[in-house]
Write a protein that holds these residues in place. Structure first.
Motif, mmCIF file in Angstrom:
data_model
loop_
_atom_site.group_PDB
_atom_site.id
_atom_site.type_symbol
_atom_site.label_atom_id
_atom_site.label_comp_id
_atom_site.label_asym_id
_atom_site.label_seq_id
_atom_site.Cartn_x
_atom_site.Cartn_y
_atom_site.Cartn_z
ATOM 1 N N PHE A 31 0.846 -1.189 0.000
ATOM 2 C CA PHE A 31 0.000 0.000 0.000
ATOM 3 C C PHE A 31 0.881 1.238 0.000
ATOM 4 C CE2 PHE A 31 -2.490 -3.358 1.806
ATOM 5 C CZ PHE A 31 -3.771 -3.148 1.312
ATOM 6 N N ALA A 32 0.463 2.254 -0.750
ATOM 7 C CA ALA A 32 1.117 3.561 -0.713
ATOM 8 C C ALA A 32 0.232 4.479 0.114
ATOM 9 C CB ALA A 32 1.278 4.120 -2.118
ATOM 10 N N TYR A 33 0.868 5.416 0.798
ATOM 11 C CA TYR A 33 0.105 6.443 1.493
ATOM 12 C C TYR A 33 0.749 7.796 1.247
ATOM 13 C CZ TYR A 33 3.614 5.541 5.157
ATOM 14 O OH TYR A 33 4.786 5.342 5.844
ATOM 15 N N LYS A 34 -0.128 8.784 1.026
ATOM 16 C CA LYS A 34 0.318 10.166 0.807
ATOM 17 C C LYS A 34 -0.099 10.972 2.026
ATOM 18 C CE LYS A 34 -1.753 12.757 -2.274
ATOM 19 N NZ LYS A 34 -2.151 13.403 -3.534
ATOM 20 N N ILE A 35 0.879 11.673 2.598
ATOM 21 C CA ILE A 35 0.616 12.467 3.794
ATOM 22 C C ILE A 35 0.909 13.933 3.508
ATOM 23 C CG2 ILE A 35 1.344 12.928 6.166
ATOM 24 C CD1 ILE A 35 1.525 10.022 6.628
ATOM 25 N N ASN A 36 -0.034 14.777 3.925
ATOM 26 C CA ASN A 36 0.144 16.217 3.840
ATOM 27 C C ASN A 36 0.160 16.751 5.270
ATOM 28 O OD1 ASN A 36 -1.038 19.145 3.726
ATOM 29 N ND2 ASN A 36 -0.206 18.711 1.705
ATOM 30 N N ILE A 37 1.249 17.443 5.627
ATOM 31 C CA ILE A 37 1.406 18.048 6.947
ATOM 32 C C ILE A 37 1.330 19.553 6.749
ATOM 33 C CG2 ILE A 37 2.906 18.279 8.960
ATOM 34 C CD1 ILE A 37 4.332 15.684 7.883
ATOM 35 N N GLU A 38 0.326 20.175 7.337
ATOM 36 C CA GLU A 38 0.084 21.599 7.117
ATOM 37 C C GLU A 38 0.225 22.349 8.443
ATOM 38 O OE1 GLU A 38 -3.377 24.356 5.019
ATOM 39 O OE2 GLU A 38 -3.721 22.231 5.357
ATOM 40 N N ASN A 39 1.025 23.388 8.445
ATOM 41 C CA ASN A 39 1.254 24.184 9.649
ATOM 42 C C ASN A 39 0.231 25.314 9.714
ATOM 43 O OD1 ASN A 39 2.163 25.640 11.809
ATOM 44 N ND2 ASN A 39 4.239 25.939 11.043
ATOM 45 N N LEU A 40 -0.773 25.145 10.567
ATOM 46 C CA LEU A 40 -1.818 26.156 10.739
ATOM 47 C C LEU A 40 -1.483 27.124 11.869
ATOM 48 C CD1 LEU A 40 -4.894 23.743 10.537
ATOM 49 C CD2 LEU A 40 -3.833 25.028 8.669
ATOM 50 N N SER A 41 -0.362 26.898 12.554
ATOM 51 C CA SER A 41 0.010 27.725 13.703
ATOM 52 C C SER A 41 0.740 28.989 13.252
ATOM 53 C CB SER A 41 0.900 26.923 14.656
ATOM 54 O OG SER A 41 2.240 26.868 14.175
ATOM 55 N N GLU A 77 7.026 26.329 7.613
ATOM 56 C CA GLU A 77 6.704 27.693 8.036
ATOM 57 C C GLU A 77 5.189 27.821 8.256
ATOM 58 O OE1 GLU A 77 8.976 30.070 8.513
ATOM 59 O OE2 GLU A 77 10.678 28.913 7.753
ATOM 60 N N PRO A 78 4.747 28.818 9.034
ATOM 61 C CA PRO A 78 3.311 29.050 9.199
ATOM 62 C C PRO A 78 2.619 29.202 7.838
ATOM 63 C CG PRO A 78 4.548 30.405 10.738
ATOM 64 C CD PRO A 78 5.552 29.760 9.810
ATOM 65 N N GLY A 79 1.500 28.519 7.678
ATOM 66 C CA GLY A 79 0.743 28.582 6.430
ATOM 67 C C GLY A 79 1.284 27.702 5.321
ATOM 68 N N GLN A 80 2.401 27.030 5.552
ATOM 69 C CA GLN A 80 3.001 26.157 4.542
ATOM 70 C C GLN A 80 2.683 24.694 4.865
ATOM 71 O OE1 GLN A 80 4.761 27.445 1.773
ATOM 72 N NE2 GLN A 80 3.825 29.285 2.623
ATOM 73 N N SER A 81 3.014 23.814 3.912
ATOM 74 C CA SER A 81 2.772 22.387 4.119
ATOM 75 C C SER A 81 3.921 21.573 3.528
ATOM 76 C CB SER A 81 1.435 21.960 3.500
ATOM 77 O OG SER A 81 1.449 22.145 2.108
ATOM 78 N N HIS A 82 3.982 20.331 3.951
ATOM 79 C CA HIS A 82 4.959 19.381 3.424
ATOM 80 C C HIS A 82 4.193 18.111 3.073
ATOM 81 C CE1 HIS A 82 8.774 17.302 2.854
ATOM 82 N NE2 HIS A 82 8.244 16.291 3.507
ATOM 83 N N GLU A 83 4.417 17.615 1.864
ATOM 84 C CA GLU A 83 3.719 16.407 1.410
ATOM 85 C C GLU A 83 4.749 15.368 1.014
ATOM 86 O OE1 GLU A 83 -0.226 16.507 -0.758
ATOM 87 O OE2 GLU A 83 1.161 16.028 -2.397
#
Length: 128
Positions: A31-41, A77-83
């Motif tokens: 199985f593959a999984y895609k994760i998006n981590i978003e900094n809302l702080s 960074e704030p408002g940015q994300s990492h996928e």
């Protein structure tokens, strides 16, 4: 897609069965999984470590722990994300993963854990 927010960090997960890398006759399901981590702080954060709990439908449980994700310790960074995309192999055609990221706020070096929501890995033919 499943999503959770911990201390201003949103983690979203999508999964996909990988039949071309699976061998059901040999009890190998990929199985593959895609994760998006978003900094809302309002603070810059860095992902330091990850820990996974992986459960096959036959009751097998594994723990995986280590630095970063796919060889990186991203600064978000704030408002940015990492996928990123990664994968998991199971001995059954259904399973569950959940876990946590250890992160640090760069302004004061405070360390905190961010929940990775529980998600299911199910071969599509099991849904019929």
């Amino acid at each position: 897609m499943v999503t959770t927010i911990t201390d201003g960090v949103r983690v979203s997960v999508e999964t996909q069965y990988q039949p071309e890398y699976s061998n059901p006759a040999g009890d190998h399901y990929m199985f593959a999984y895609k994760i998006n981590i978003e900094n809302l702080s309002n603070y810059t954060v860095q992902l330091l470590r990850r820990r996974w709990d992986i459960f096959d439908s036959n009751g097998t449980h594994r723990e995986v722990e280590g630095e970063g994700v796919v060889g990186e310790q991203p600064v978000i960074e704030p408002g940015q994300s990492h996928e990123y995309v990664s994968g998991c192999n199971l001995k059954t055609d259904m399973g569950i993963m959940k876990g946590a990221y250890q992160m640090v706020r760069t302004m004061d070096n405070s360390v905190f854990n961010v929940e990775i929501p529980e998600f299911y890995m199910i071969a599509p033919y099991r849904l019929n």
